[in-house]
Design an enzyme around this catalytic site. Structure first.
Site, mmCIF file in Angstrom:
data_model
loop_
_atom_site.group_PDB
_atom_site.id
_atom_site.type_symbol
_atom_site.label_atom_id
_atom_site.label_comp_id
_atom_site.label_asym_id
_atom_site.label_seq_id
_atom_site.Cartn_x
_atom_site.Cartn_y
_atom_site.Cartn_z
ATOM 1 N N HIS A 1 26.838 -9.018 9.631
ATOM 2 C CA HIS A 1 26.529 -8.141 10.774
ATOM 3 C C HIS A 1 26.977 -6.709 10.519
ATOM 4 C CE1 HIS A 1 25.008 -11.495 12.989
ATOM 5 N NE2 HIS A 1 26.181 -12.115 13.032
ATOM 6 N N LYS B 1 -12.107 15.748 13.095
ATOM 7 C CA LYS B 1 -12.396 16.158 14.470
ATOM 8 C C LYS B 1 -13.799 15.715 14.879
ATOM 9 C CE LYS B 1 -12.743 20.167 17.530
ATOM 10 N NZ LYS B 1 -12.415 21.596 17.739
#
Length: 610
Positions: free
Chosen positions: A362, A220
């Site tokens: 595929h 922070k």
């Protein structure tokens, strides 16, 4: 021995703010009380073990209702503000390269503040260390649960250097600032995912509290504090400090992001573990998934789409197999579509108990065959649809040895007997040394993957716009279901085996799905069509004359029978049809099969795959 403060000598703790029992000074809270005490209270220290010597003495605070202490008991100038020396706070479980970090920081003039095992390791590396308890004037307590949770630590981390009142507050309470915070956490993930197992109480004790608090505080306040949670960042940290350019906020922000992500992943593991200890429900009210970047991909499904590949670090995925953890032995880097196709091929081939080869294009299996002779299985799988197999993915559920590798390398397409088959990927559970050597010689681009079998019972997630769908993975196999005969004619034993094989194949084909098989070999399949009749026609075309007496499986029920898919299948010569059943026109399907002498099996299980 008890004495009144009024008669205390200069050796007493009350009159000596540098008493050794408190690391050279009286605790901040106590000094404040001594300076501001009202007439209702007076404080004394009782020495508990005078024989132990002043350095080892411990004191207890006693309160008596007597005359107020003189204001001059603690001289106002006896607690000057701490100097703003450079300080680094280090507390790590993973001590990799700790000696390098400590020594380099010390060379740069940093005072090293540390705890427990980290302090010992640093001292053993020749680094001078100030213990945290010397800063807090408070010992580690509660079996190590409380060490750094103290204003003297968090104040020094969180204070904003550009805020005058913050710095004045530090001066008032004699708190120094920390410029670097290096912390990594208790190995909770490793402990609870260990194959040895762990008790609930041990799991709880491995949840870090002080570490995340320091990391979040430093992250922070990253404008003033550099926070490091990964030993891989130590060299870059040292280089940054050597440049002495504190205005470089990009590096600070990068470290802060990494710190918050480190805590988020840690908390995710704790949350996942706690939920499993609390409930058997697979679907918690909220869900977090810690993902680790494995690779940046060249592009996504199409060249204009950027893409990356992440590994799921959830506890449920530890040693759980799958393509994400596969080892690549050879070939070009994996692409987005490669991962999808390899995953489809591997998931399919792992379903079979006998030696099996699966060819995928595929994401659809276009060829599947099971044989004791793996080379035969491979050739039959390619033969099912050699045009689609070209450029596809080949998967095996057994070791690829030298003989099989040679056949993969040299086998010619069944369409012309001349064109050498080309594949994007070969995936198997293992390779012999010679087999791997032979496969590497097929093509410099051929990707060779070694994977472990995917565990059953996983949660399956799929993204939709703005949300995720979660479900159990479709783990049912023919052994888990009943094939109920609903027609007049019952299938022969070999026909039933063919139906089961077809049923196992069809669950891996995109809906609407039709698969035709015979003798543990796929003959044809139709996938992804908007209506079932079109999928059937594609499968029949691929199967050709071999359809006579074959088994047909449909992933869902047939909505119509007469002049539709069921009747066309019967007329083609199939011997048995397996489908879930459940249509309002099931009676028509039964009557149609009875008319043509075809066995009809209802599984009461659907295998949609979208």
């Amino acid at each position: 021995m008890l004495r009144s403060a009024a008669t205390a000598t200069s050796t007493d703790a009350v009159a000596n703010p540098r008493h050794s029992a408190y690391g050279g000074r009286i605790p901040v809270a106590l000094r404040h009380l001594l300076k501001t005490t009202t007439s209702s209270s007076h404080f004394h220290f009782q020495q508990s073990s005078p024989a132990a010597g002043a350095a080892a003495s411990s004191f207890r605070l006693k309160c008596y209702t007597i005359k107020a202490m003189a204001d001059s008991a603690v001289p106002k100038d006896s607690n000057p503000s701490p100097s703003r020396s450079k300080q680094a706070l280090i507390s790590v479980s993973d001590k990799k390269d700790l000696d390098f970090l400590g020594n380099e920081l010390q060379k740069l003039g940093y005072t090293i503040v540390s705890t427990g095992g980290t302090a010992s390791a640093l001292e053993n590396s020749g680094v001078s260390v100030t213990k945290v308890e010397e800063i807090t004037n408070f010992p580690e307590m509660l079996d190590g649960r409380v060490k750094t949770l103290h204003p003297s630590i968090h104040g020094g981390i969180l204070a904003r250097r550009d805020q005058k009142h913050h710095m004045e507050a530090l001066d008032e309470h004699r708190i120094g600032t920390f410029d670097v915070v290096v912390v990594n956490l208790y190995p909770f993930y490793e402990k609870v995912s260990s194959t040895k197992g762990i008790t609930f109480d041990d799991g709880i004790e491995n949840i870090d509290i002080g570490g995340p608090s320091m990391i979040r505080a430093a992250a922070k306040n990253h404008k003033d504090v550099l926070v490091v949670v990964d030993s891989e960042d130590y060299p870059e940290l040292i280089e940054f400090l050597q440049r002495n350019q504190d205005d470089e906020q990009e590096f600070r922000r990068k470290l802060a992001w990494k710190a918050f992500q480190h805590c988020a992943s840690y908390d995710s593991a704790v949350s996942e573990w706690m939920w499993k200890q609390t409930s058997e429900d697979k679907f918690p009210p909220s869900l977090s998934k810690p993902l680790l970047l494995k690779s940046s991909l060249r592009y996504g499904e199409n060249p204009h789409q950027k893409a990356a590949f992440y590994v799921d670090q959830s506890l449920s995925e530890v040693n759980a197999g799958g393509i994400a953890t596969a080892i690549q032995h050879h070939g070009k880097e994996m692409s987005y579509n490669n991962y999808l196709d390899a995953d489809a091929a591997w998931n399919c081939v792992c379903e079979f108990n006998k030696p099996t080869c699966v060819v995928v294009k595929h994401t659809n299996p276009c060829g599947v065959a099971s044989r004791d002779d793996t080379i035969e299985a491979y050739r039959l799988a390619v033969k099912a649809d050699p045009v689609s197999a070209f450029g596809g993915i080949v998967a095996f559920n057994i070791e690829v040895d030298e003989a099989l590798a040679k056949d993969i390398r040299e086998f010619r397409s069944p369409t012309d007997g001349e064109t050498r088959m080309f594949y994007e990927i070969v995936v198997a559970p293992k390779y012999s040394k010679k087999g791997l050597e032979v496969l590497r010689g097929k093509s410099k681009n051929l990707r060779i993957l070694e994977a472990s079998k995917n565990f059953k019972g996983k949660l399956s997630l799929r993204q939709v716009g703005g949300g995720w769908l979660a479900q159990d993975s479709d783990d049912l196999t023919p052994e888990d279901i009943n094939f109920n005969v609903v027609s007049s004619k019952a299938p022969q034993e070999n026909e039933l085996h063919d139906a089961e094989f077809a049923w196992l194949c069809v669950k891996h084909v995109k809906s609407n799905a039709i698969v035709i098989t015979k003798n543990n070999c796929m003959l044809g399949m139709g996938s992804g069509q908007p209506n079932r009749l079109e999928s059937l026609r594609i499968a029949l075309k691929k199967a050709g004359d071999e359809v006579k007496g074959a088994a047909l499986a449909s992933d869902a029920f047939f909505p119509f029978a007469w002049n539709d898919a069921v009747e066309e299948a019967c007329k083609s010569g199939v011997g048995v049809i397996a489908e879930p059943g459940g249509s309002i026109r099931d009676g028509d399907a039964i009557d149609c099969c009875n008319k043509y002498g075809v066995s009809l099996l209802f599984t009461n299980v659907r295998h949609f795959r979208h």
